[in-house]
Design an enzyme around this catalytic site. Structure first.
Site, mmCIF file in Angstrom:
data_model
loop_
_atom_site.group_PDB
_atom_site.id
_atom_site.type_symbol
_atom_site.label_atom_id
_atom_site.label_comp_id
_atom_site.label_asym_id
_atom_site.label_seq_id
_atom_site.Cartn_x
_atom_site.Cartn_y
_atom_site.Cartn_z
ATOM 1 C CG HIS A 17 125.090 0.597 24.571
ATOM 2 N ND1 HIS A 17 125.662 0.053 23.444
ATOM 3 C CD2 HIS A 17 123.788 0.248 24.533
ATOM 4 C CE1 HIS A 17 124.745 -0.601 22.763
ATOM 5 N NE2 HIS A 17 123.593 -0.494 23.393
ATOM 6 C CG HIS A 20 123.657 3.722 21.064
ATOM 7 N ND1 HIS A 20 123.453 3.549 22.413
ATOM 8 C CD2 HIS A 20 122.664 3.045 20.441
ATOM 9 C CE1 HIS A 20 122.379 2.817 22.600
ATOM 10 N NE2 HIS A 20 121.883 2.485 21.421
ATOM 11 C CB CYS A 125 109.623 -7.706 18.873
ATOM 12 S SG CYS A 125 110.822 -7.178 20.146
ATOM 13 C CB CYS A 128 112.120 -4.918 17.096
ATOM 14 S SG CYS A 128 113.340 -6.135 17.500
ATOM 15 C CB CYS A 143 112.271 -10.764 19.767
ATOM 16 S SG CYS A 143 113.391 -9.614 18.942
ATOM 17 C CG HIS A 146 115.150 -6.988 21.841
ATOM 18 N ND1 HIS A 146 114.647 -6.559 20.640
ATOM 19 C CD2 HIS A 146 115.959 -5.989 22.286
ATOM 20 C CE1 HIS A 146 115.114 -5.353 20.375
ATOM 21 N NE2 HIS A 146 115.906 -4.984 21.347
ATOM 22 C CE LYS A 295 122.616 -5.450 19.061
ATOM 23 N NZ LYS A 295 121.245 -5.010 18.863
ATOM 24 C CE LYS A 298 123.300 0.781 30.185
ATOM 25 N NZ LYS A 298 124.167 1.786 29.724
HETATM 26 N N1 MSP Z 1 115.646 3.846 16.801
HETATM 27 C C1 MSP Z 1 116.042 2.752 16.008
HETATM 28 C C2 MSP Z 1 116.678 3.233 14.711
HETATM 29 C C3 MSP Z 1 115.846 4.171 13.902
HETATM 30 S S1 MSP Z 1 116.708 4.740 12.509
HETATM 31 C C4 MSP Z 1 115.602 5.514 11.577
HETATM 32 C C5 MSP Z 1 117.029 1.898 16.768
HETATM 33 N N2 MSP Z 1 117.660 2.478 17.789
HETATM 34 S S2 MSP Z 1 118.735 1.775 18.735
HETATM 35 O O1 MSP Z 1 118.979 2.702 19.809
HETATM 36 O O2 MSP Z 1 118.312 0.480 19.094
HETATM 37 O O3 MSP Z 1 120.051 1.744 17.933
HETATM 38 C C6 MSP Z 1 120.339 0.701 17.049
HETATM 39 C C7 MSP Z 1 121.665 0.982 16.389
HETATM 40 O O4 MSP Z 1 122.680 1.185 17.386
HETATM 41 C C8 MSP Z 1 122.168 -0.187 15.579
HETATM 42 O O5 MSP Z 1 121.636 -0.208 14.278
HETATM 43 C C9 MSP Z 1 123.640 0.099 15.567
HETATM 44 O O6 MSP Z 1 123.877 1.152 14.680
HETATM 45 C C10 MSP Z 1 123.882 0.574 16.985
HETATM 46 N N3 MSP Z 1 124.142 -0.539 17.905
HETATM 47 C C11 MSP Z 1 123.486 -0.806 19.069
HETATM 48 N N4 MSP Z 1 124.063 -1.891 19.666
HETATM 49 C C12 MSP Z 1 125.080 -2.335 18.918
HETATM 50 C C13 MSP Z 1 126.034 -3.364 19.029
HETATM 51 N N5 MSP Z 1 126.098 -4.181 20.051
HETATM 52 N N6 MSP Z 1 126.935 -3.501 18.029
HETATM 53 C C14 MSP Z 1 126.950 -2.668 16.947
HETATM 54 N N7 MSP Z 1 126.076 -1.697 16.824
HETATM 55 C C15 MSP Z 1 125.120 -1.486 17.767
HETATM 56 O O7 MSP Z 1 117.208 0.769 16.376
#
Ligand code: MSP
Length: 499
Positions: A17, A20, A125, A128, A143, A146, A295, A298
């Site tokens: 989304h 990412h 969690c 996380c 959490c 979440h 925030k 999904k």
């Molecule tokens: N898999 C772990 C990260 C491991 S790194 C060694 C993870 N994945 S995640 O799919 O949840 O992605 C988290 C990252 O996605 C956040 O740190 C950020 O970079 C990005 N974001 C996801 N949602 C976001 C927002 N709503 N706003 C900004 N960034 C966001 O955590």
């Protein structure tokens, strides 16, 4: 100079989304800018495929974790070209080469005495994949990320002696004040360290979807160890027949959202120290994209679909909007209305119109030829400092400020058109030389801001530079009056048309 930048690797429990896309675009801007500067660049992104977040999502769908991982990893991979990400490699942690490298690294930590068998009880969690410390537990044992109830778990497994790194980490933060940016995040991580570090679990007993612990095959590594190590394992196999570790480690800028600060600012440098490797040069932490004040995620269902935006407008426009709208480092709201507003006022009007107007005037009054004469010093004075300003800001990963520095010049050039009124000069033969100068100055101004914008909007800037007859994008070309006098322009379709 070399430049290694990374994004977090994304969980494959759901589809990609905007959140990412956001981090990936930010890393891409840096990577493209460093390539402009002629640096030896490596830009890594990928997917985090093991652990509970993925295993649970697969279970809920009634499929095997690998199937879910394959399906969603492909979607993340497909997202990269769509958002114009120029990553040099895409790592999947289910890759057997990564698995082997994790096992070797962790065996090394075990053999060096950094890992021991123990037991621990705490609030966990599963989304996380994180044991929460007392200060991280939300109201009613939930959490804070979440909003779900935390689970009390008792772990009987392998532990990493994080506590042994308390002092080295404190020293790292003191000696390198810029290790974590912005400063608020640095302070947050440092106060977490100062509050006292407990050892952390580095394996899980009740889970099979992960990297098996070589000395205890009934367990798999805790997903965060497996995941963090991607930043170094990828270097071993990303390039066929070549180990890139020496060339690129330590990473220059690791980008993450603030949700995963602790893992990257505390656990990761400790793991690297334990493994005898240099810690990353810097960690840059951005805020959350918010929608309707929350925030965007999904699981909350409040998402702006990047693919829809790209389909109706363009990837360039989405990239511009995200880097411009939300002050990089802080939380910020995004919305469809906000996007459309910036698209029409800033991209279509301020920038797109300036470019088409300028080219149209040269075509109309000078048959497409730009005069070689001296440029207007009033504009040179304002455009000359731009290249250094932008590269300094990008060195500090101040992406929003870098765009603002460019926009100030775009607005200045628009005012210059109004002030000089070339349509009046064109009516008066005695003003021919002045018209030549004004047009040449405008063409050069537009060219300069466009080179500076290239990492943000790779496609439209190239189209424009080609129409200006100067397709060079290397950083030396960002300097005002740097690519030689005169030249010819060719017609330009609107860069940011109404959808
Ligand atoms: N898999 C772990 C990260 C491991 S790194 C060694 C993870 N994945 S995640 O799919 O949840 O992605 C988290 C990252 O996605 C956040 O740190 C950020 O970079 C990005 N974001 C996801 N949602 C976001 C927002 N709503 N706003 C900004 N960034 C966001 O955590």
């Amino acid at each position: 100079m070399r430049f290694y930048t990374t994004t977090p690797i994304y969980y494959v429990n759901a589809q990609p989304h905007l959140g990412h896309a956001y981090t990936t675009i930010a890393a891409d801007v840096l990577a493209r800018h460093h390539r402009q500067r002629g640096d030896d660049v490596f830009f890594l992104s990928g997917t985090d495929e093991h652990g509970e977040p993925v295993a649970q999502a697969a279970e809920a769908l009634g499929i095997e974790p690998r199937e879910l991982a394959d399906r969603n990893a492909e979607r993340f991979q497909q997202m990269m070209p769509l958002i114009e990400a120029s990553n040099d490699f895409f790592i999947r942690t289910s890759d057997s080469r990564h698995v082997k490298a994790v096992q070797e690294f962790m065996q090394g930590l075990h053999d060096a005495g950094h890992i021991y068998k123990g037991s621990y009880e705490g609030l966990y969690c599963p989304r996380c994949a994180d044991f929460k410390t007392a200060q991280e537990v939300g109201e009613g044992e939930t959490c804070p990320v979440h909003g779900i109830a935390l689970i009390r778990e008792k772990e009987e497994n392998w532990f990493f002696r994080l506590s042994a790194f308390q002092e080295p980490l404190e020293r790292l933060f003191e000696e390198r004040p810029d290790f974590v940016r912005p400063v608020e995040r640095r302070n947050e991580a440092l106060s977490f360290i100062r509050s006292g570090l407990n050892d952390i679990s580095c394996s899980r007993a009740g889970l099979s979807w992960g990297v098996p612990v070589p000395w205890d095959p009934d367990q798999v590594f805790y997903v965060w160890f497996d995941a963090l190590l991607n930043y170094i394992t990828a270097l071993k196999f990303a390039s066929e027949g070549e180990d890139l570790t020496e060339r690129f480690w330590p990473a220059d800028v690791q980008l993450v959202g603030k949700d995963i600060l602790k893992f990257h600012a505390v656990y990761w440098p400790a793991i690297l120290m334990a493994g005898g490797l240099e810690v990353q040069k810097s960690l840059v932490v951005h805020g959350y994209l918010l929608m309707d004040g929350e925030k965007m995620s999904k699981s909350l269902g409040n998402v702006l679909d990047p693919f829809e935006v790209i389909k109706s407008f363009s990837a360039d426009a989405l990239r511009f909007y995200l880097m411009r709208e939300v002050q990089f480092g802080a939380d910020g709201s995004v919305s469809t209305e906000g996007f459309e507003q910036r698209y029409s006022t800033e991209l279509a009007n301020d920038y797109g119109n300036l470019a088409s107007r300028t080219i149209a005037m040269v075509t109309r009054w000078r048959d497409g030829h730009v005069a070689p004469g001296p440029l207007d010093p009033a504009i040179s004075a304002e455009l000359e400092p731009l290249a250094d300003e932008v590269s300094d800001l990008l060195d500090r990963v101040e992406l929003t400020h870098a765009l603002e520095a460019v926009w100030t010049r775009i607005r200045r050039l628009n005012r210059y058109v109004e002030e000089t009124a070339p349509w009046n000069l064109a009516k008066d033969d005695a003003q021919a030389a002045r018209l030549d100068q004004v047009l040449a100055t405008l063409i050069e101004g537009v060219r300069c801001v466009t080179v500076a914008l290239h990492p943000f909007m790779p496609t439209s800037t190239l189209t424009l530079l080609e129409a200006l007859g100067r397709p060079q994008i290397e950083w030396s070309a960002a300097a005002f009056d740097s690519t030689g006098p005169g030249g010819a322009v060719s017609p330009l379709e609107p860069l940011f048309p109404k959808p």
